[in-house]
Design a protein around this motif. Sequence first.
Motif, PDB file in Angstrom:
ATOM      1  N   GLU A   9       0.763  -1.147   0.136  1.00 23.37           N
ATOM      2  CA  GLU A   9       0.054  -0.093   0.079  1.00 23.37           C
ATOM      3  C   GLU A   9       0.764   1.473   0.043  1.00 23.37           C
ATOM      4  O   GLU A   9       0.498   2.139  -0.758  1.00 23.37           O
ATOM      5  N   THR A  23      -2.325  12.687  -4.485  1.00 24.62           N
ATOM      6  CA  THR A  23      -2.305  12.077  -3.171  1.00 24.62           C
ATOM      7  C   THR A  23      -3.409  11.177  -2.998  1.00 24.62           C
ATOM      8  O   THR A  23      -3.926  10.985  -1.860  1.00 24.62           O
ATOM      9  N   GLU A  24      -4.154  10.719  -4.046  1.00 31.10           N
ATOM     10  CA  GLU A  24      -5.396   9.957  -4.015  1.00 31.10           C
ATOM     11  C   GLU A  24      -5.050   8.774  -3.112  1.00 31.10           C
ATOM     12  O   GLU A  24      -3.894   8.079  -3.542  1.00 31.10           O
ATOM     13  N   GLY A  25      -5.864   8.072  -2.405  1.00 38.39           N
ATOM     14  CA  GLY A  25      -5.426   7.203  -1.687  1.00 38.39           C
ATOM     15  C   GLY A  25      -4.910   7.385  -0.252  1.00 38.39           C
ATOM     16  O   GLY A  25      -4.422   6.324   0.400  1.00 38.39           O
ATOM     17  N   TRP A  26      -4.683   8.766  -0.060  1.00 41.72           N
ATOM     18  CA  TRP A  26      -3.781   8.880   1.285  1.00 41.72           C
ATOM     19  C   TRP A  26      -4.647   8.423   2.562  1.00 41.72           C
ATOM     20  O   TRP A  26      -5.738   8.433   2.747  1.00 41.72           O
ATOM     21  N   SER A  27      -3.976   7.889   3.367  1.00 41.36           N
ATOM     22  CA  SER A  27      -4.558   7.441   4.739  1.00 41.36           C
ATOM     23  C   SER A  27      -3.497   7.938   6.148  1.00 41.36           C
ATOM     24  O   SER A  27      -2.393   7.545   5.484  1.00 41.36           O
ATOM     25  N   PRO A  28      -3.997   8.123   7.142  1.00 42.70           N
ATOM     26  CA  PRO A  28      -2.913   8.562   8.059  1.00 42.70           C
ATOM     27  C   PRO A  28      -2.035   7.315   8.658  1.00 42.70           C
ATOM     28  O   PRO A  28      -0.715   7.363   8.908  1.00 42.70           O
ATOM     29  N   GLU A  29      -2.585   6.225   8.372  1.00 41.44           N
ATOM     30  CA  GLU A  29      -1.649   4.878   8.445  1.00 41.44           C
ATOM     31  C   GLU A  29      -0.382   4.861   7.663  1.00 41.44           C
ATOM     32  O   GLU A  29       0.377   4.302   7.799  1.00 41.44           O
ATOM     33  N   CYS A  50       4.090  13.848   4.798  1.00 46.79           N
ATOM     34  CA  CYS A  50       4.094  12.719   5.651  1.00 46.79           C
ATOM     35  C   CYS A  50       4.438  13.630   7.195  1.00 46.79           C
ATOM     36  O   CYS A  50       3.811  13.106   8.219  1.00 46.79           O
ATOM     37  N   SER A  57      -0.936  14.072  14.240  1.00 42.99           N
ATOM     38  CA  SER A  57      -1.394  12.863  14.769  1.00 42.99           C
ATOM     39  C   SER A  57      -0.830  12.601  16.279  1.00 42.99           C
ATOM     40  O   SER A  57      -1.071  11.416  16.665  1.00 42.99           O
TER      41      SER A  57
END
Length: 85
Positions: A9, A23-29, A50, A57
């Motif tokens: 991922e 940045t499509e598909g960005w998630s904090p994880e 990042c 966070s």
Amino acid sequence: VKMDDTSPEALRFFLRFIYAGTTEGWSPELAEPVLALATKYDVPGLRGRCIHALRGSLTVESVCDLLLLADLYDIQELQEDAVQF
């Protein structure tokens, strides 16, 4: 090419950013593994995204881990935020 130091991922997101600028598909994880890639391959714009996500966070549960991460990747502003937290 075999890359054992990241998740599929994170690599997918990294390559999408490099080749499409999205940045499509960005998630904090993804912040930590993508930070590792952005640092390793010297992609300052993605590294900055990042860092921004990680700074936002900070929690009681994450502050120690983020302080170690800031030290590992020499991120002064994240170190300062974690210490002041």
